[in-house]
Design a protein around this motif. Structure first.
Motif, PDB file in Angstrom:
ATOM      1  N   GLY A  94       3.715  31.671 -40.067  1.00 37.22           N
ATOM      2  CA  GLY A  94       2.928  32.801 -40.568  1.00 37.22           C
ATOM      3  C   GLY A  94       1.979  33.345 -39.517  1.00 37.22           C
ATOM      4  O   GLY A  94       1.798  34.558 -39.391  1.00 37.22           O
ATOM      5  N   HIS A  95       1.376  32.466 -38.756  1.00 35.27           N
ATOM      6  CA  HIS A  95       0.441  32.866 -37.712  1.00 35.27           C
ATOM      7  C   HIS A  95       1.168  33.647 -36.615  1.00 35.27           C
ATOM      8  O   HIS A  95       0.662  34.671 -36.131  1.00 35.27           O
ATOM      9  N   GLU A  96       2.330  33.172 -36.225  1.00 36.59           N
ATOM     10  CA  GLU A  96       3.118  33.878 -35.206  1.00 36.59           C
ATOM     11  C   GLU A  96       3.557  35.247 -35.714  1.00 36.59           C
ATOM     12  O   GLU A  96       3.530  36.233 -34.973  1.00 36.59           O
ATOM     13  N   GLU A  97       3.939  35.327 -36.978  1.00 35.72           N
ATOM     14  CA  GLU A  97       4.343  36.612 -37.550  1.00 35.72           C
ATOM     15  C   GLU A  97       3.176  37.593 -37.564  1.00 35.72           C
ATOM     16  O   GLU A  97       3.336  38.777 -37.263  1.00 35.72           O
ATOM     17  N   GLU A  98       1.982  37.107 -37.868  1.00 38.54           N
ATOM     18  CA  GLU A  98       0.794  37.972 -37.878  1.00 38.54           C
ATOM     19  C   GLU A  98       0.493  38.483 -36.471  1.00 38.54           C
ATOM     20  O   GLU A  98       0.124  39.637 -36.296  1.00 38.54           O
ATOM     21  N   LYS A  99       0.666  37.634 -35.464  1.00 39.06           N
ATOM     22  CA  LYS A  99       0.456  38.074 -34.085  1.00 39.06           C
ATOM     23  C   LYS A  99       1.427  39.198 -33.731  1.00 39.06           C
ATOM     24  O   LYS A  99       1.041  40.190 -33.112  1.00 39.06           O
ATOM     25  N   GLU A 100       2.689  39.034 -34.117  1.00 42.02           N
ATOM     26  CA  GLU A 100       3.685  40.069 -33.841  1.00 42.02           C
ATOM     27  C   GLU A 100       3.299  41.386 -34.509  1.00 42.02           C
ATOM     28  O   GLU A 100       3.392  42.458 -33.890  1.00 42.02           O
ATOM     29  N   GLN A 101       2.846  41.313 -35.750  1.00 39.19           N
ATOM     30  CA  GLN A 101       2.450  42.522 -36.470  1.00 39.19           C
ATOM     31  C   GLN A 101       1.244  43.184 -35.813  1.00 39.19           C
ATOM     32  O   GLN A 101       1.154  44.415 -35.750  1.00 39.19           O
ATOM     33  N   THR A 102       0.317  42.391 -35.309  1.00 37.59           N
ATOM     34  CA  THR A 102      -0.859  42.933 -34.637  1.00 37.59           C
ATOM     35  C   THR A 102      -0.464  43.682 -33.366  1.00 37.59           C
ATOM     36  O   THR A 102      -0.952  44.789 -33.105  1.00 37.59           O
ATOM     37  N   VAL A 103       0.430  43.094 -32.589  1.00 42.48           N
ATOM     38  CA  VAL A 103       0.886  43.758 -31.364  1.00 42.48           C
ATOM     39  C   VAL A 103       1.589  45.064 -31.711  1.00 42.48           C
ATOM     40  O   VAL A 103       1.359  46.098 -31.061  1.00 42.48           O
ATOM     41  N   LEU A 104       2.420  45.064 -32.749  1.00 49.83           N
ATOM     42  CA  LEU A 104       3.098  46.299 -33.155  1.00 49.83           C
ATOM     43  C   LEU A 104       2.095  47.370 -33.579  1.00 49.83           C
ATOM     44  O   LEU A 104       2.251  48.540 -33.218  1.00 49.83           O
ATOM     45  N   ARG A 105       1.056  46.959 -34.315  1.00 46.83           N
ATOM     46  CA  ARG A 105       0.021  47.931 -34.718  1.00 46.83           C
ATOM     47  C   ARG A 105      -0.715  48.473 -33.505  1.00 46.83           C
ATOM     48  O   ARG A 105      -1.058  49.661 -33.456  1.00 46.83           O
ATOM     49  N   MET A 106      -0.959  47.623 -32.513  1.00 48.67           N
ATOM     50  CA  MET A 106      -1.630  48.065 -31.299  1.00 48.67           C
ATOM     51  C   MET A 106      -0.788  49.128 -30.592  1.00 48.67           C
ATOM     52  O   MET A 106      -1.311  50.149 -30.130  1.00 48.67           O
ATOM     53  N   LEU A 107       0.506  48.902 -30.518  1.00 53.38           N
ATOM     54  CA  LEU A 107       1.401  49.860 -29.858  1.00 53.38           C
ATOM     55  C   LEU A 107       1.501  51.152 -30.651  1.00 53.38           C
ATOM     56  O   LEU A 107       1.486  52.242 -30.078  1.00 53.38           O
ATOM     57  N   GLU A 108       1.594  51.045 -31.965  1.00 50.07           N
ATOM     58  CA  GLU A 108       1.720  52.228 -32.814  1.00 50.07           C
ATOM     59  C   GLU A 108       0.473  53.098 -32.772  1.00 50.07           C
ATOM     60  O   GLU A 108       0.549  54.312 -32.947  1.00 50.07           O
ATOM     61  N   SER A 109      -0.671  52.488 -32.549  1.00 45.73           N
ATOM     62  CA  SER A 109      -1.911  53.265 -32.508  1.00 45.73           C
ATOM     63  C   SER A 109      -1.963  54.185 -31.283  1.00 45.73           C
ATOM     64  O   SER A 109      -2.716  55.162 -31.283  1.00 45.73           O
ATOM     65  N   GLY A 110      -1.196  53.835 -30.271  1.00 47.50           N
ATOM     66  CA  GLY A 110      -1.197  54.640 -29.053  1.00 47.50           C
ATOM     67  C   GLY A 110      -2.376  54.366 -28.138  1.00 47.50           C
ATOM     68  O   GLY A 110      -2.500  54.970 -27.073  1.00 47.50           O
ATOM     69  N   LYS A 111      -3.269  53.487 -28.519  1.00 48.52           N
ATOM     70  CA  LYS A 111      -4.449  53.177 -27.706  1.00 48.52           C
ATOM     71  C   LYS A 111      -4.164  52.123 -26.648  1.00 48.52           C
ATOM     72  O   LYS A 111      -4.950  51.939 -25.731  1.00 48.52           O
ATOM     73  N   TYR A 112      -3.046  51.408 -26.792  1.00 54.46           N
ATOM     74  CA  TYR A 112      -2.755  50.289 -25.900  1.00 54.46           C
ATOM     75  C   TYR A 112      -1.379  50.463 -25.274  1.00 54.46           C
ATOM     76  O   TYR A 112      -0.443  50.904 -25.917  1.00 54.46           O
ATOM     77  N   SER A 113      -1.273  50.081 -24.028  1.00 48.71           N
ATOM     78  CA  SER A 113       0.038  50.097 -23.371  1.00 48.71           C
ATOM     79  C   SER A 113       0.785  48.824 -23.776  1.00 48.71           C
ATOM     80  O   SER A 113       0.204  47.895 -24.344  1.00 48.71           O
ATOM     81  N   LEU A 114       2.040  48.786 -23.461  1.00 45.86           N
ATOM     82  CA  LEU A 114       2.844  47.604 -23.761  1.00 45.86           C
ATOM     83  C   LEU A 114       2.262  46.374 -23.071  1.00 45.86           C
ATOM     84  O   LEU A 114       2.169  45.302 -23.672  1.00 45.86           O
ATOM     85  N   GLU A 115       1.823  46.540 -21.834  1.00 46.89           N
ATOM     86  CA  GLU A 115       1.242  45.427 -21.094  1.00 46.89           C
ATOM     87  C   GLU A 115      -0.056  44.942 -21.739  1.00 46.89           C
ATOM     88  O   GLU A 115      -0.303  43.746 -21.855  1.00 46.89           O
ATOM     89  N   ASP A 116      -0.913  45.905 -22.145  1.00 45.12           N
ATOM     90  CA  ASP A 116      -2.169  45.536 -22.802  1.00 45.12           C
ATOM     91  C   ASP A 116      -1.899  44.773 -24.101  1.00 45.12           C
ATOM     92  O   ASP A 116      -2.545  43.761 -24.387  1.00 45.12           O
TER      93      ASP A 116
END
Length: 69
Positions: free
Chosen positions: A38-60
């Motif tokens: 569950g923790h790993e899945e939440e991390k994945e979702q957080t990274v996807l939200r970061m990318l979708e927001s457009g505020k973060y690059s893939l590297e960030d």
């Protein structure tokens, strides 16, 4: 119960100290595995939200410190 072997195993796990210890360890392992998944899945979702927001690059997003979750 209709099956003597099953009956004996159920009694072992429910009524003996050794059986109870085995069941407790199994349940703790299951809990830990479920939490980790569950923790790993939440991390994945957080990274996807970061990318979708457009505020973060893939590297960030890939190297973000998500240990605070």
């Amino acid at each position: 119960m209709h099956y003597s072997l099953l009956d004996a195993r159920v009694l072992f796990f429910k009524e003996s100290k050794e059986g109870a210890d085995i069941m407790c360890k199994s349940m703790e392992d299951l809990r830990d595995k479920s939490w980790k998944e569950g923790h790993e899945e939440e991390k994945e979702q957080t990274v996807l939200r970061m990318l979708e927001s457009g505020k973060y690059s893939l590297e960030d997003a890939a190297f973000a410190d998500l240990t605070q979750m």
